[in-house]
Scaffold this motif. Structure first.
Motif, PDB file in Angstrom:
ATOM      1  N   PHE A  78       0.851  -1.190   0.000  1.00 14.18           N
ATOM      2  CA  PHE A  78       0.000   0.000   0.000  1.00 14.18           C
ATOM      3  C   PHE A  78       0.888   1.242   0.000  1.00 14.18           C
ATOM      4  O   PHE A  78       1.741   1.409   0.883  1.00 14.18           O
ATOM      5  N   ASN A 117      -6.911  -2.298  -3.711  1.00 10.30           N
ATOM      6  CA  ASN A 117      -5.975  -3.389  -3.530  1.00 10.30           C
ATOM      7  C   ASN A 117      -5.607  -3.957  -4.890  1.00 10.30           C
ATOM      8  O   ASN A 117      -6.383  -3.863  -5.831  1.00 10.30           O
ATOM      9  N   GLN A 135      -4.369  -7.657  -6.482  1.00 10.42           N
ATOM     10  CA  GLN A 135      -4.281  -9.060  -6.136  1.00 10.42           C
ATOM     11  C   GLN A 135      -3.958  -9.877  -7.384  1.00 10.42           C
ATOM     12  O   GLN A 135      -4.148  -9.419  -8.511  1.00 10.42           O
TER      13      GLN A 135
END
Length: 861
Positions: free
Chosen positions: A509, A590, A592
């Motif tokens: 992040f 996010n 992924q």
């Protein structure tokens, strides 16, 4: 301790099989008259529940809504060390998957009650709202995609007096999340005595070695109170139910060095230093008031497998054109190295003479095949910390106009933190200077709750007093994103040459991703229960809730119960409900790694208000709304107790992750301009959305019978659930495969049949678990899906009481090692299903690890 292929394993298996032969049992003394130990004392003691009513606690047989009660001693016989698995064995409408290779869903596993996601079941401890976990299940196996429920795995069974499962919508009583029902974990409150237990076990395959040490002690807290303390410490080794991936085997055959013998692992993660401490304190302040306080501290480290990175094809690391040519970086800083961009990749690029001459022997040029010639497999893990504290006072008002009323004032604070780690990976943009382990950052969830409740009985000339309750609640939740270490998100010097940014598999992040997001809401409710006659009870609950983000909602619940005879009564309810989107769901972003059509790609989850999400159909999240009704009957004849209930739950505007949407180049350019990292390597995006409606219906049937048998006391229990979910409205944002998973991944039929037997020096417990057909899915890929066969597993435990204080037990879950549904070697498109190293469909409702043996010793004082 190694049971596999030795005499001890065979002896235990023989003892359990012969002791339990002919015992047919339901794993849950769901609504039973009493657990086996309690039956020995008094088999007619009624089960009393607090959940589901604002009036005095009542017997579950007299409740107008269906409630299961699972005693702490029955949970102890469940054979598992995970509360999720214990409840799955006790409540047939409760399901949980093991979720191998599922990002954060492997760290905090989401569960399902009545086929709805984990955050549609409200979790209480001692009747007070439990905070959510900070983990959002980005890869939640379809049903739980994007769910953010409470982490109930931290609650040790040794701390529990009982678990109350309200199988009915209850938002009008308790607020958001109670669409599927409510679970109330009631802590032990004894002021003396206790127990210590040590348990050791492993799977038949010889892995997953698990050690658990737990204890509970009751102490006096002055002369007028108690302090009941519990702890549990556990470690569990990882398991593997895997075969070698074909591409890794081909690389090995071609002479590529450093290819792991198992390039990708499917199994349970490693759990280390899993500790939970719970305390429950009560103190009588006067004859009419008491103080209470309870809370916990829990922490664990979890580490599991991830997808293998092929050294010829992984984009952003080894090749950016699907494995045709090698991705080579120029390390000079000014592109003066004249590094080749056209080296063809064959069976073993390390044998290519141009690679040897122009890359391996050229200090100005670099390819990750030099550093990691056999590819690599990241390991994903995290440190999960959970803590909560509730303080309150309750009692009876003894003077004034509210004389005779009961009050309860309380405050709760709960905190859950998940700090993520990813090991054995790289930040490709840093080239040969990349570290191998990263801390990509953390999420935290902080909740504060204050309640003021009041109830009083009024004489209106009916059969009994009419109970009128009312109250106020204030709630605040804060979701926080903390940035990771710099190497996990930084864009290194090879970024412009096509190398991926951030820790591969789970980029960190960035500081710009970090933030703190808070929402507050308050509620007011009123609840009336009126016994019109001795045989006819009705209840009405109304609740008004106001959120500072999306406004207000009002919900109601109407319940009724009528005794047709002394032994037979009917009951029913109708209610509305809601589930507010979590602060995390509304704001989190996010990146992924997941499979799309059999190809490993990177996918970005965006906030629903992100411009790209809006362009693709995203809108600001709104609450889910539900309408539900139940109708059932309770029949008691002698020592036989039987209930059957039909339920119907309609949920509109359900919140979930959208389907993964393919990005166009124009979309990528817009994302890059908005600062999204590594955007040119992103293939897909998703976002949270209110996109579909569902109708879930089913039947719960429970039967319990207690008697004296075989020179001892026996309790028989049968529990059955039929559950069916239909997606009644959806769009392409949800996608056909997601619809199929919502409707078919869980078995429509579940049943348990159990027998608990108690003699003077021995006890035996056997449970038969039936799982109906379900949709087998592998790697979240629709072409792998198939209808898997129904199956039966058997759990058993035998205990010998050496003295009144000391006992020894041997037991097994899945005693006869029922194998999960094996993957078809080829899917419907002709692609080998074991391309990713799996052996079983991971949606197996009883797991993929097989039989598990254990021994335990218990000291009670």
């Amino acid at each position: 301790m190694k049971f596999k292929n030795n005499a001890l394993q065979q002896a235990i298996k023989f003892a359990l099989a012969t002791t339990t032969a002919g015992l047919f049992v339901s794993g849950s003394v769901v609504a039973a008259e009493q657990a086996a130990e309690e039956t020995k004392v008094n088999k007619n003691v009624e089960k009393i529940a607090v959940v589901g009513t604002r009036s005095a606690p009542r017997s579950i047989g007299d409740s107008p809504v269906p409630i299961d009660i699972i005693g702490g001693e029955e949970l102890d016989k469940g054979g598992n060390t995970d509360m999720l698995e214990l409840l799955k064995g006790s409540v047939p409408s409760f399901n949980v998957h093991q979720n191998p290779i599922s990002d954060a869903a492997s760290l905090v596993r989401p569960a399902n009650l009545r086929g709805l996601p984990s955050d549609s079941t409200l979790v209480l401890v001692n009747g007070k709202r439990r905070h959510r976990a900070s983990v959002i299940a980005f890869l939640g196996g379809g049903i739980n995609d994007g769910a953010q429920g409470a982490d109930i795995s931290v609650i040790p069974s040794i701390a529990l007096k009982q678990v109350e499962v309200l199988r009915d919508g209850a938002a009008a009583q308790y607020g958001s999340d109670a669409i599927a029902g409510v679970m109330n974990f009631v802590l032990k409150d004894a002021s003396e005595g206790g127990s210590f237990e040590i348990r050791q076990g492993e799977y038949y395959e010889g892995d997953g070695d698990t050690t658990q040490i737990s204890g509970n002690v009751g102490l006096p807290f002055t002369d007028s109170g108690f302090a009941n303390l519990s702890f549990q410490y556990k470690t569990a080794d990882a398991t593997s139910r895997s075969v070698q991936r074909p591409d890794a085997a081909a690389l090995n055959a071609a002479g590529v060095p450093e290819v792991s013998s198992l390039a990708q692992i499917w199994g349970a993660p490693e759990v280390d230093d899993d500790i939970s401490i719970f305390g429950n304190i009560g103190l009588e302040l006067s004859n009419s008031s008491e103080f209470y306080m309870f809370g916990n501290y829990s922490e664990r480290d979890v580490r599991g497998g991830f997808y293998y990175r092929n050294p010829h094809t992984r984009p952003g690391v080894y090749s950016n054109d699907g494995g045709e040519t090698l991705l080579v970086g120029d390390l000079t800083g000014d592109m003066s190295g004249n590094c080749p961009t056209d080296i063809m990749i064959d069976d073993n690029v390390l044998d290519n003479q141009r690679y040897i001459d122009l890359v391996a022997n050229n200090p100005d040029c670099f390819a990750f095949n030099e550093m990691l010639p056999g590819g690599f497999t990241p390991n994903f893990g995290g440190n999960i910390t959970d803590t909560a504290l509730t303080i309150g006072t309750k009692g009876e008002i003894t003077s004034g106009f509210l004389e005779g009323a009961y009050y309860d004032l309380s405050g709760t604070v709960g905190y859950n933190e998940s700090r993520y780690f990813i090991y054995d990976t790289i930040n490709a943009s840093l080239g040969p200077e990349s570290p191998r382990d990263f801390s990509p950052g953390k999420y935290s969830q902080l909740e504060k709750n204050f309640n003021a409740d009041l109830s009083k009985g009024f004489d209106f000339g009916l059969a009994y007093d009419v109970n009128v309750a009312g109250g106020l609640e204030w709630h605040e939740e804060t979701f926080t994103v903390v940035s990771g270490d710099v190497a996990s998100f930084t864009a290194g010097p090879l970024t412009e040459q096509g190398f991926g940014i951030g820790s591969n598999g789970f980029p960190g992040f960035k500081p710009s991703d970090a933030g703190e997001y808070t929402r507050r809401n308050y509620a007011a409710y009123v609840d009336v229960e009126a016994p019109f006659t001795e045989d006819f009870l009705m209840g009405l609950a109304l609740r008004y809730e106001d959120y500072d983000s999306f406004g207000s909602t009002t919900n109601y619940k109407l319940t009724g119960q009528y005794h047709l005879t002394e032994d037979l009564n009917i009951r029913g309810s109708i209610s509305t409900g809601f589930r507010a989107p979590t602060v995390g769901q509304a704001n989190v972003s996010n990146v992924q790694t997941n499979l799309s059509s059999g190809v490993l790609v990177d996918s970005a989850l965006l906030p629903p208000t992100n411009p790209i999400a809006v362009q693709l159909g995203g809108t600001e999240l709104e609450p889910e709304e539900s309408q539900s009704y139940t109708f059932g009957a309770v029949w008691t004849i002698g020592d036989l107790f039987f209930t059957v209930d039909y339920y119907n739950i309609q949920v509109d505007d359900r919140i979930s992750q959208s389907d993964k949407i393919e990005l166009s180049q124009a979309d990528k350019d817009t994302l890059e301009a908005a600062g999204v990292p590594n955007v040119q390597n992103l293939a897909q995006v998703s976002f949270f959305t209110n996109d579909f409606d569902t109708t879930t219906q089913g039947v719960d049937a429970v039967a319990n019978y207690s008697t004296d048998l075989l020179g001892g006391s026996s309790t028989f229990s049968l529990a059955y659930n039929w559950n069916d979910t239909e997606v009644t409205k959806s769009t392409d944002i949800t996608g056909e495969f997601k619809v199929s998973r919502l409707e078919n991944d869980l078995p429509n039929h579940r049943a348990t049949l159990s027998w608990a037997q108690q003699w003077e020096n021995f006890s035996a417990f056997t449970r038969v678990n039936y799982y109906g057909e379900y949709q087998g899915v592998h790697v979240d890929y629709d072409a792998t899906a198939k209808t898997a066969d129904a199956a039966v597993t058997i759990d058993a435990e035998v205990t010998y009481f050496l003295t009144e204080e000391l006992s020894f037990s041997v037991g097994a879950t899945n005693l006869f090692d029922q194998e999960a549904e094996k993957l078809d070697f080829y899917d419907s498109t002709g692609i080998p299903n074991n391309n990713w190293g799996g052996k079983y469909y991971e949606t197996s409702p009883y797991g993929i690890n097989g039989g598990f043996y254990y021994v335990k010793a218990t000291y009670t004082f």
